[in-house]
Design an enzyme around this catalytic site. Structure first.
Site, PDB file in Angstrom:
ATOM      1  N   ASP A 161       0.732  -1.204   0.088  1.00 16.57           N
ATOM      2  CA  ASP A 161      -0.264  -0.065   0.240  1.00 16.57           C
ATOM      3  C   ASP A 161       0.667   1.666   0.268  1.00 16.57           C
ATOM      4  OD1 ASP A 161      -2.670  -1.406   0.287  1.00 16.57           O
ATOM      5  OD2 ASP A 161      -1.371  -1.804   2.751  1.00 16.57           O
ATOM      6  N   HIS A 189      -4.595  -3.287   6.142  1.00 18.25           N
ATOM      7  CA  HIS A 189      -4.264  -3.405   4.810  1.00 18.25           C
ATOM      8  C   HIS A 189      -5.875  -4.308   4.098  1.00 18.25           C
ATOM      9  CE1 HIS A 189      -2.965  -5.356   0.903  1.00 18.25           C
ATOM     10  NE2 HIS A 189      -3.212  -6.521   1.334  1.00 18.25           N
TER      11      HIS A 189
HETATM   12  P1  NAI Z   1      -2.014 -18.353  -4.018  1.00 17.96           P
HETATM   13  O1  NAI Z   1      -3.361 -19.143  -3.982  1.00 17.96           O
HETATM   14  O2  NAI Z   1      -1.062 -18.804  -5.315  1.00 17.96           O
HETATM   15  O3  NAI Z   1      -0.783 -18.783  -2.927  1.00 17.96           O
HETATM   16  C1  NAI Z   1      -0.969 -19.097  -2.059  1.00 17.96           C
HETATM   17  C2  NAI Z   1      -0.100 -20.437  -1.492  1.00 17.96           C
HETATM   18  O4  NAI Z   1      -0.203 -20.559  -0.389  1.00 17.96           O
HETATM   19  C3  NAI Z   1      -0.581 -21.860  -2.165  1.00 17.96           C
HETATM   20  O5  NAI Z   1       0.267 -22.638  -2.897  1.00 17.96           O
HETATM   21  C4  NAI Z   1      -1.391 -22.729  -1.075  1.00 17.96           C
HETATM   22  O6  NAI Z   1      -1.103 -24.365  -1.304  1.00 17.96           O
HETATM   23  C5  NAI Z   1      -0.493 -21.637  -0.229  1.00 17.96           C
HETATM   24  N1  NAI Z   1      -1.337 -22.620   1.601  1.00 17.96           N
HETATM   25  C6  NAI Z   1      -2.099 -21.441   1.373  1.00 17.96           C
HETATM   26  N2  NAI Z   1      -2.478 -22.244   3.063  1.00 17.96           N
HETATM   27  C7  NAI Z   1      -1.549 -23.048   3.545  1.00 17.96           C
HETATM   28  C8  NAI Z   1      -0.174 -23.130   4.853  1.00 17.96           C
HETATM   29  N3  NAI Z   1      -2.116 -23.463   5.947  1.00 17.96           N
HETATM   30  N4  NAI Z   1       0.567 -23.425   4.584  1.00 17.96           N
HETATM   31  C9  NAI Z   1       1.846 -23.852   4.002  1.00 17.96           C
HETATM   32  N5  NAI Z   1       1.552 -23.061   2.859  1.00 17.96           N
HETATM   33  C10 NAI Z   1      -0.040 -22.421   2.901  1.00 17.96           C
HETATM   34  O7  NAI Z   1      -2.281 -16.886  -3.413  1.00 17.96           O
HETATM   35  P2  NAI Z   1      -0.947 -15.983  -3.232  1.00 17.96           P
HETATM   36  O8  NAI Z   1      -1.380 -15.351  -5.107  1.00 17.96           O
HETATM   37  O9  NAI Z   1       0.236 -15.956  -3.215  1.00 17.96           O
HETATM   38  O10 NAI Z   1      -1.348 -14.612  -2.090  1.00 17.96           O
HETATM   39  C11 NAI Z   1      -1.007 -15.098  -0.903  1.00 17.96           C
HETATM   40  C12 NAI Z   1      -1.505 -14.978  -0.125  1.00 17.96           C
HETATM   41  O11 NAI Z   1      -1.391 -13.275   0.491  1.00 17.96           O
HETATM   42  C13 NAI Z   1      -3.100 -14.483  -0.119  1.00 17.96           C
HETATM   43  O12 NAI Z   1      -3.728 -14.225   0.930  1.00 17.96           O
HETATM   44  C14 NAI Z   1      -3.061 -12.787  -0.583  1.00 17.96           C
HETATM   45  O13 NAI Z   1      -5.127 -12.092   0.203  1.00 17.96           O
HETATM   46  C15 NAI Z   1      -2.662 -12.337   0.223  1.00 17.96           C
HETATM   47  N6  NAI Z   1      -1.914 -10.908  -0.160  1.00 17.96           N
HETATM   48  C16 NAI Z   1      -1.843 -10.023  -0.026  1.00 17.96           C
HETATM   49  C17 NAI Z   1      -0.705  -8.842   0.185  1.00 17.96           C
HETATM   50  C18 NAI Z   1      -0.729  -7.935   1.264  1.00 17.96           C
HETATM   51  O14 NAI Z   1      -0.165  -6.456   0.774  1.00 17.96           O
HETATM   52  N7  NAI Z   1      -0.324  -8.212   2.482  1.00 17.96           N
HETATM   53  C19 NAI Z   1      -0.995  -8.905  -1.622  1.00 17.96           C
HETATM   54  C20 NAI Z   1      -1.776  -9.307  -1.882  1.00 17.96           C
HETATM   55  C21 NAI Z   1      -1.816 -10.779  -1.575  1.00 17.96           C
END
Ligand code: NAI
Length: 328
Positions: A161, A189
């Protein structure tokens, strides 16, 4: 050469993970003289573990001189064993028909388990960044589930952000991004966050005076930064990944290596400053030096800012109330 440090990354084979782990191994997070051992956690399902294996094969094929070792696992305690840094990216995404409350609860389960595993297995000096959403509340849950670790070592990611706001401001004022300092993004966030450039400077002069457009601030800038995540999803069909990984690198690099007096935004547990109750994980301005962050205190808060800061606080308190029963 320095002794390797252990960096745990959860959700390592996901979208953000795929943009993140190679940059950590290349030395972009902790410095080009700091070897790292990557300890990567993924879900136990075959598909997730196979994807993680593929990522590790690619790490091998990069032949990174700084990559001193790697572990791939589905066991949080193994992933966090002696870890010096942890980037908690993996989280439960919102599924079809899932209510916000269910999403909070599902993520609370994950971050309680991971907080406990950190408490048991990680280095006592571990620095934790929570990226997985709802990031502030997940970070707060992990912190509360790890009572033997210092609370100040748990943080949530507001840096994306912050970076989004920096770019919008640089474009509006026609100045280089790097010349802007003293920007803050207060709060959660989420679209309620409050990007605030009242104190911002460019080349030492007031950026607010230079822009001199309060209508743009309230009607364009603040909503645009708040809704940027949704705009990326609409354009790309997928949520921000490269920019999120980049922000995670920026957050950890600045925490570990310092900001040279420059302000950055980190989600940190409140110490009661600015009327934010103690331990609420909230975006505050900080400067970093010697591996520690220090909040920038005593900034004047005007009526409009107070309203905006209270609104994002109220959302965080509502999220906390939603998971309170699980932490009891
Ligand atoms: P994604 O779905 O592509 O990848 C998430 C990965 O985490 C998957 O490979 C899944 O198998 C794994 N996973 C799920 N639960 C798990 C657990 N308990 N232990 C270990 N691995 C686990 O999602 P992406 O795009 O990589 O986003 C990840 C997170 O980051 C989401 O929650 C998204 O909303 C968040 N996010 C946060 C931002 C921020 O600024 N704080 C910005 C963008 C995304």
């Amino acid at each position: 050469m320095k002794k390797p440090v252990r960096v745990a990354v959860t959700g390592a084979a996901g979208q953000i993970g795929y943009s993140l782990i190679y940059r950590i191994a290349a030395g972009e997070m902790l410095g080009k003289d700091q070897p790292v051992i990557l300890q990567m956690l993924e879900l136990p399902m075959d598909k997730a573990q196979a994807a993680l294996k593929g990522c590790m094969m690619e790490l091998e094929d990069c032949a990174f001189p700084l990559l001193a070792g790697m572990v791939g696992t589905s066991d949080p305690k193994e992933a966090f064993k002696d870890a010096d840094y942890a980037l908690l990216v993996g989280a439960r995404p919102r599924g079809p028909g899932m209510e916000r409350k269910d999403l909070l609860m599902e993520n609370a389960k994950i971050f309680i388990e991971q907080g406990r595993a950190l408490d048991e297995a990680a280095s006592r000096d571990i620095r934790v960044l929570v990226v997985g959403n709802p990031a502030n509340t997940n970070a707060s849950i992990a912190m509360k589930s790890a009572p033997s670790l210092p609370k100040k070592n748990f943080t949530a990611m507001l840096r994306l952000d912050h970076n989004r706001a920096l770019s919008q401001l640089a474009a509006k004022a026609s100045v280089p991004v790097a010349d802007i300092d003293k920007l803050v993004v207060w709060g959660n966030h989420s679209p309620t966050m409050y990007p605030d450039y009242r104190f911002a400077t460019v080349g030492g002069a007031s950026l607010k005076d230079k822009i001199n457009d309060e209508a743009w601030n309230r009607e364009t800038f603040i909503p645009k930064v708040g809704k940027r995540g949704a705009a990326i999803i609409e354009a790309r069909g997928l949520s921000s990944a490269a920019s999120a990984a980049n922000a995670a690198i920026d957050h950890m690099r600045d925490w570990a290596l310092g900001t040279n007096g420059k302000w950055v935004t980190m989600g940190i547990p409140s110490d009661g400053s600015y009327g934010i109750p103690v331990d609420i994980m909230y975006g505050f301005p900080v400067v970093c030096a010697n591996g520690e962050y220090t909040m920038v205190r005593d900034l004047p808060i005007d009526d409009y800012s107070r309203t905006m800061m209270d609104k994002t606080l109220a959302e965080l308190q509502e999220e906390q109330a939603g998971v309170a029963s699980m932490l009891a």
